[in-house]
Design a protein around this motif. Structure first.
Motif, PDB file in Angstrom:
ATOM      1  N   ASP A 162      -4.027  33.952  18.344  1.00  0.00           N
ATOM      2  CA  ASP A 162      -2.951  33.451  19.196  1.00  0.00           C
ATOM      3  C   ASP A 162      -3.230  33.854  20.639  1.00  0.00           C
ATOM      4  N   GLU A 187       4.357  22.614  11.112  1.00  0.00           N
ATOM      5  CA  GLU A 187       4.201  24.039  10.809  1.00  0.00           C
ATOM      6  C   GLU A 187       3.038  24.593  11.618  1.00  0.00           C
ATOM      7  N   ARG A 188       3.204  25.796  12.166  1.00  0.00           N
ATOM      8  CA  ARG A 188       2.186  26.381  13.032  1.00  0.00           C
ATOM      9  C   ARG A 188       2.003  27.853  12.675  1.00  0.00           C
ATOM     10  N   ARG A 189       0.785  28.219  12.312  1.00  0.00           N
ATOM     11  CA  ARG A 189       0.503  29.612  11.938  1.00  0.00           C
ATOM     12  C   ARG A 189      -0.870  30.021  12.465  1.00  0.00           C
ATOM     13  N   TYR A 190      -1.047  31.328  12.649  1.00  0.00           N
ATOM     14  CA  TYR A 190      -2.298  31.875  13.170  1.00  0.00           C
ATOM     15  C   TYR A 190      -2.937  32.826  12.167  1.00  0.00           C
ATOM     16  N   ILE A 203      -3.512  30.366   4.386  1.00  0.00           N
ATOM     17  CA  ILE A 203      -2.487  29.771   5.253  1.00  0.00           C
ATOM     18  C   ILE A 203      -2.293  28.303   4.919  1.00  0.00           C
TER      19      ILE A 203
END
Length: 362
Positions: A162, A187-190, A203
């Motif tokens: 990020d 949907e947003r993930r790191y 993920i």
């Protein structure tokens, strides 16, 4: 006897003058590149940068060496190794190396440097050229395509670390999907890593459980886990940086390409030809072809190369052709229209790398 001696002296003098007039063999331009975390084989920007130098080696006759640090803490040692050995150009790959490269550049003011993926602002040192890309523009097209293809109205984005740079991809993708469908869920993930495929897979599987049927990644080597999950669960993915359309055939519907290879070739050429001018932050955009979405209708050369070298077989190639015909070709004209609207300013894509995420999304 005196005549013989005189003749020998004259001959010796002529030979001295002749050899003095012949210039020493010119040394090939030497380029050193320090790759980002993940190294070669990431199918992403490290591989793309490397291809740029391979091209420069073939076409310009340069010599190059590379170093693959296992951790960012090794970057400085690698950069100084090339500088101490008198390389003509030293390239650093990835935003995580920017501060280190800037520090080293001050210690070697007569060495030419280039950096990929960091704008140094107005105070950029005179011996650095930074190579940057409008990822938010290309990612907008990726988001639009994802929304057009999605049947569930849920799409996903997997980022590496990020940071302002990776938020450029995230923001463009989010805006592009919302442009097509304001009600779509993004949907947003790191993963906190550019080299952890297992984490990328984990993920992606979580997103798929939540209904995502198209997932875009900007996660370097971590993204290979996203592709694996897409193949396992029979959903679609979108690649990044390089053309990754041959990975998990039939599941990677497109890639948002950054022409890092062209930028690296051109900066090596500038040094080789003596036209390098430091102190510049360069940007490559949709308009000049610096970023782009791969063809939604045609099989492109990287896929054909993968078939030729045995990475994919005949059936894989046929699967990719069928996927293009059935899944992406119907949207090619729409995506091209959106591209032209971005270029002419009719669509303004916000760069989250500068503005940050909207407060409501934090």
């Amino acid at each position: 006897m005196k005549k013989v001696l005189s003749l020998l002296i004259v001959l010796a003098f002529v030979m001295m003058v002749t050899f003095a007039a012949v210039p020493a063999a010119a040394q090939n331009t030497r380029v050193g590149i320090v790759l980002s975390t993940g190294g070669l084989g990431d199918l992403s920007f490290n591989d793309s940068a490397y291809r740029g130098l391979q091209r420069a080696e073939r076409e310009l006759g340069i010599d190059f060496q590379y170093i693959e640090p296992s951790d960012p803490s090794e970057d400085e040692t690698a950069l100084r190794r090339f500088a101490n050995r008198g390389f003509d150009l030293i390239i650093g790959v990835g935003f995580q190396m920017s501060d280190t490269l800037e520090t080293v550049s001050y210690d070697y003011p007569n060495v030419k440097f280039s950096h990929i993926d960091q704008d140094f602002g107005e105070d950029i040192p005179d011996n650095i050229v930074s190579l940057n890309f409008a990822e938010w523009e290309g990612s907008f097209l990726a988001g639009a395509l994802a929304a057009l293809v999605s049947d569930t109205n849920v799409v996903g984005y997997v980022g590496g670390v990020d940071s302002a740079l990776i938020q450029r991809f995230e923001g463009g993708f989010y805006q592009g999907a919302k442009y097509i469908n304001p009600d779509i869920e993004v949907e947003r993930r790191y993963a906190d890593s550019f080299g952890d495929p297992a984490r990328g897979r984990e993920i992606a599987l979580g997103m798929i459980d939540d209904g995502a049927d198209v997932i875009y990644h900007a996660a370097g080597g971590t993204g290979s886990g996203v592709f694996q999950a897409a193949g396992e669960e029979d959903i679609y993915a979108i690649g990044v940086d390089s053309n990754q359309n041959y990975v998990e055939p039939g599941h990677v519907i497109a890639s948002m390409v950054k022409k890092v290879d062209n930028a690296v070739f051109n900066i090596a050429k500038a040094v080789d030809e003596g036209t390098y001018e430091g102190g510049e932050n360069l940007y490559f955009t949709l308009e000049d072809g610096g970023v782009m979405l791969t063809s939604l209708t045609e099989i492109e050369q990287p896929v054909l190369d993968a078939h030729k070298n045995g990475t994919i077989d005949d059936q894989d190639l046929e699967t990719i052709k069928e996927m293009k015909a059935e899944v992406t070709s119907p949207y090619a004209e729409r995506i091209n229209e959106i591209k032209e609207k971005i270029i002419n300013g009719e669509i303004e894509v916000e760069n989250w790398g500068i503005t940050g995420r909207p407060e409501a999304l934090e």
